[in-house]
Design an enzyme around this catalytic site. Structure first.
Site, PDB file in Angstrom:
ATOM      1  N   VAL A 106      82.660  49.583 -25.593  1.00  0.00           N
ATOM      2  CA  VAL A 106      83.130  48.231 -25.932  1.00  0.00           C
ATOM      3  C   VAL A 106      82.031  47.338 -26.518  1.00  0.00           C
ATOM      4  CG1 VAL A 106      85.181  48.154 -24.471  1.00  0.00           C
ATOM      5  CG2 VAL A 106      82.948  47.562 -23.474  1.00  0.00           C
ATOM      6  N   SER A 144      86.963  53.039 -15.272  1.00  0.00           N
ATOM      7  CA  SER A 144      86.785  54.399 -14.729  1.00  0.00           C
ATOM      8  C   SER A 144      86.129  54.411 -13.354  1.00  0.00           C
ATOM      9  CB  SER A 144      85.940  55.231 -15.705  1.00  0.00           C
ATOM     10  OG  SER A 144      84.751  54.543 -16.060  1.00  0.00           O
ATOM     11  N   ARG A 145      85.311  53.391 -13.057  1.00  0.00           N
ATOM     12  CA  ARG A 145      84.546  53.433 -11.807  1.00  0.00           C
ATOM     13  C   ARG A 145      84.442  52.029 -11.200  1.00  0.00           C
ATOM     14  NH1 ARG A 145      79.463  54.305 -12.313  1.00  0.00           N
ATOM     15  NH2 ARG A 145      79.221  54.024 -14.549  1.00  0.00           N
ATOM     16  N   ASN A 183      85.355  43.835 -17.975  1.00  0.00           N
ATOM     17  CA  ASN A 183      84.642  44.224 -16.755  1.00  0.00           C
ATOM     18  C   ASN A 183      83.446  45.142 -17.014  1.00  0.00           C
ATOM     19  OD1 ASN A 183      84.519  45.082 -13.710  1.00  0.00           O
ATOM     20  ND2 ASN A 183      84.818  46.986 -14.844  1.00  0.00           N
ATOM     21  N   SER A 188      78.844  37.216 -12.796  1.00  0.00           N
ATOM     22  CA  SER A 188      78.038  37.586 -11.620  1.00  0.00           C
ATOM     23  C   SER A 188      77.344  36.343 -11.082  1.00  0.00           C
ATOM     24  CB  SER A 188      76.989  38.617 -12.018  1.00  0.00           C
ATOM     25  OG  SER A 188      76.028  38.764 -10.988  1.00  0.00           O
ATOM     26  N   TYR A 247      70.185  40.813 -17.611  1.00  0.00           N
ATOM     27  CA  TYR A 247      71.494  40.805 -16.936  1.00  0.00           C
ATOM     28  C   TYR A 247      71.958  39.369 -16.665  1.00  0.00           C
ATOM     29  CZ  TYR A 247      75.018  42.141 -13.440  1.00  0.00           C
ATOM     30  OH  TYR A 247      76.194  42.313 -12.733  1.00  0.00           O
ATOM     31  N   LYS A 252      75.308  37.494 -18.122  1.00  0.00           N
ATOM     32  CA  LYS A 252      76.363  36.964 -17.238  1.00  0.00           C
ATOM     33  C   LYS A 252      76.518  35.458 -17.400  1.00  0.00           C
ATOM     34  CE  LYS A 252      77.541  40.897 -15.810  1.00  0.00           C
ATOM     35  NZ  LYS A 252      78.900  41.411 -16.034  1.00  0.00           N
TER      36      LYS A 252
HETATM   37  P1  NAP Z   1      79.764  50.503 -12.056  1.00  0.00           P
HETATM   38  O1  NAP Z   1      80.315  51.059 -10.800  1.00  0.00           O
HETATM   39  O2  NAP Z   1      78.420  50.942 -12.522  1.00  0.00           O
HETATM   40  O3  NAP Z   1      80.839  50.697 -13.218  1.00  0.00           O
HETATM   41  C1  NAP Z   1      80.549  50.243 -14.504  1.00  0.00           C
HETATM   42  C2  NAP Z   1      81.725  50.494 -15.404  1.00  0.00           C
HETATM   43  O4  NAP Z   1      81.415  49.981 -16.714  1.00  0.00           O
HETATM   44  C3  NAP Z   1      82.049  51.968 -15.552  1.00  0.00           C
HETATM   45  O5  NAP Z   1      83.438  52.151 -15.488  1.00  0.00           O
HETATM   46  C4  NAP Z   1      81.517  52.301 -16.942  1.00  0.00           C
HETATM   47  O6  NAP Z   1      82.287  53.305 -17.588  1.00  0.00           O
HETATM   48  C5  NAP Z   1      81.725  50.997 -17.654  1.00  0.00           C
HETATM   49  N1  NAP Z   1      80.897  50.868 -18.850  1.00  0.00           N
HETATM   50  C6  NAP Z   1      79.553  50.778 -18.935  1.00  0.00           C
HETATM   51  N2  NAP Z   1      79.179  50.686 -20.216  1.00  0.00           N
HETATM   52  C7  NAP Z   1      80.302  50.728 -20.961  1.00  0.00           C
HETATM   53  C8  NAP Z   1      80.574  50.658 -22.344  1.00  0.00           C
HETATM   54  N3  NAP Z   1      79.590  50.538 -23.256  1.00  0.00           N
HETATM   55  N4  NAP Z   1      81.868  50.724 -22.762  1.00  0.00           N
HETATM   56  C9  NAP Z   1      82.868  50.857 -21.876  1.00  0.00           C
HETATM   57  N5  NAP Z   1      82.677  50.911 -20.538  1.00  0.00           N
HETATM   58  C10 NAP Z   1      81.410  50.852 -20.094  1.00  0.00           C
HETATM   59  O7  NAP Z   1      79.622  48.901 -11.953  1.00  0.00           O
HETATM   60  P2  NAP Z   1      80.509  47.835 -11.135  1.00  0.00           P
HETATM   61  O8  NAP Z   1      79.724  47.393  -9.977  1.00  0.00           O
HETATM   62  O9  NAP Z   1      81.887  48.298 -10.955  1.00  0.00           O
HETATM   63  O10 NAP Z   1      80.462  46.636 -12.187  1.00  0.00           O
HETATM   64  C11 NAP Z   1      81.600  46.212 -12.905  1.00  0.00           C
HETATM   65  C12 NAP Z   1      81.318  44.811 -13.447  1.00  0.00           C
HETATM   66  O11 NAP Z   1      81.097  43.926 -12.346  1.00  0.00           O
HETATM   67  C13 NAP Z   1      80.067  44.741 -14.311  1.00  0.00           C
HETATM   68  O12 NAP Z   1      80.265  43.847 -15.381  1.00  0.00           O
HETATM   69  C14 NAP Z   1      79.025  44.182 -13.371  1.00  0.00           C
HETATM   70  O13 NAP Z   1      78.000  43.497 -14.040  1.00  0.00           O
HETATM   71  C15 NAP Z   1      79.884  43.234 -12.542  1.00  0.00           C
HETATM   72  N6  NAP Z   1      79.283  42.893 -11.249  1.00  0.00           N
HETATM   73  C16 NAP Z   1      79.058  43.865 -10.305  1.00  0.00           C
HETATM   74  C17 NAP Z   1      78.468  43.507  -9.103  1.00  0.00           C
HETATM   75  C18 NAP Z   1      78.195  44.513  -8.007  1.00  0.00           C
HETATM   76  O14 NAP Z   1      77.454  44.170  -7.068  1.00  0.00           O
HETATM   77  N7  NAP Z   1      78.762  45.688  -8.039  1.00  0.00           N
HETATM   78  C19 NAP Z   1      78.111  42.173  -8.869  1.00  0.00           C
HETATM   79  C20 NAP Z   1      78.339  41.224  -9.852  1.00  0.00           C
HETATM   80  C21 NAP Z   1      78.946  41.591 -11.036  1.00  0.00           C
HETATM   81  P3  NAP Z   1      81.745  54.807 -17.883  1.00  0.00           P
HETATM   82  O15 NAP Z   1      81.154  55.317 -16.599  1.00  0.00           O
HETATM   83  O16 NAP Z   1      82.976  55.498 -18.332  1.00  0.00           O
HETATM   84  O17 NAP Z   1      80.732  54.669 -18.978  1.00  0.00           O
END
Ligand code: NAP
Length: 252
Positions: free
Chosen positions: A68, A18-19, A94, A146, A159, A163
């Site tokens: 999930v 979604s995001r 993800n 990550s 976290y 990861k």
């Molecule tokens: P984000 O913008 O906060 O988006 C998080 C997503 O996870 C949202 O779509 C949210 O959906 C979903 N989510 C959270 N809890 C959930 C659950 N219980 N069941 C289903 N969906 C759930 O974060 P992002 O930066 O895109 O991160 C995505 C992935 O990349 C994560 O695993 C994060 O750890 C990893 N990551 C991100 C970064 C970074 O710097 N951005 C760096 C390293 C790794 P809803 O809003 O619908 O709940």
């Protein structure tokens, strides 16, 4: 013969589609021809917006609510993909959250929430997906890890552990299912420009970016392209790997 970066005739589930990064992956996969299940938990409008965008561009997508971290809901997500689009060829684990705090101050509930959402979800969805992929003798699983799981990060014991756990899970499952032509890989992003970074103060983020040789945040689209590469036919000989997309932060 040269491989194309096409995902025609594939069906993908993107958890947390979604995001942020998941949204970018859903859009990228659909643009390359895959039918995409956009999973969400608390953002139905954002998920529907992703689906609408894909459908308006002539692609196939459907949104599905599932927390999930819950085993049964993860199972129903995979079932929905197979019932709706007739297959499941690519699973992207993800969905993820942060609850940052020094260990002395971290409540048990924040440890549990992060481990369950980031790591247990990976087990939940993979178990359901593998059942289907084993029968079809093909499949791709991509886990969003990550750099924190490789290098560790103060204030992120929960976290980083989730990861690091995803990375170890990736290697173990890759060995388990390789005989059935299923590949399992992880992507380890660095700092990527999404709402998850809002939890960091501007000063902390600025200090963190000094550790990035390329000197900037990543774009969600750059992670999405990497996921498409791992999902495409030409990546069939890559398994059990962790692909860093971090501007050079962690050179392992
Ligand atoms: P984000 O913008 O906060 O988006 C998080 C997503 O996870 C949202 O779509 C949210 O959906 C979903 N989510 C959270 N809890 C959930 C659950 N219980 N069941 C289903 N969906 C759930 O974060 P992002 O930066 O895109 O991160 C995505 C992935 O990349 C994560 O695993 C994060 O750890 C990893 N990551 C991100 C970064 C970074 O710097 N951005 C760096 C390293 C790794 P809803 O809003 O619908 O709940």
């Amino acid at each position: 013969m040269s491989f194309k970066l096409s995902l025609e005739n594939k069906v993908a589930v993107v958890t947390g589609g979604s995001r942020g990064i998941g949204r970018a992956i859903a859009l990228e996969f659909a643009e390359r021809g895959a039918a995409v299940v956009v999973n969400y938990n608390s953002s139905p409008d954002a998920a529907e917006e992703v689906v609408k965008k894909i459908q308006e561009a002539g692609g196939k997508a459907a949104a599905f609510k599932a927390d999930v971290s819950d085993f049964k809901q993860a199972e129903s997500l995979v079932k929905f993909a197979v019932d709706t689009f007739g297959d499941l060829s690519i699973l992207v684990n993800n969905a993820g959250i942060t609850r940052d705090q020094l260990i002395m101050m971290m409540p048990e509930t924040d440890w549990d929430a992060v481990i369950n959402t980031n790591l247990k979800s990976t087990f939940n969805c993979s178990k359901a997906a593998v059942k289907h992929m084993m029968r079809k003798r093909t499949g791709r699983i991509i886990n969003m890890a990550s750099v924190a799981g490789q290098m560790g990060n103060p204030g992120q014991t929960n976290y980083s552990a989730s990861k690091g756990g995803q990375i170890a899970f990736t290697k173990a499952l890759a060995r388990e299912v390789a005989g059935r032509n299923i590949t399992v890989n992880a992507i380890a992003p660095g700092f990527v420009d999404t709402e998850i970074l809002d939890a960091m103060s501007p000063e902390t983020l600025e200090a963190a970016l000094k550790l990035v040789p390329l000197g900037r945040k990543g774009k969600p689209e750059e992670i999405a392209f990497t996921a498409a590469f791992l999902a495409a036919d030409g990546a069939a000989y890559i398994t059990g790997q962790v692909l860093g997309v971090d501007g050079g932060m962690a050179m392992m």
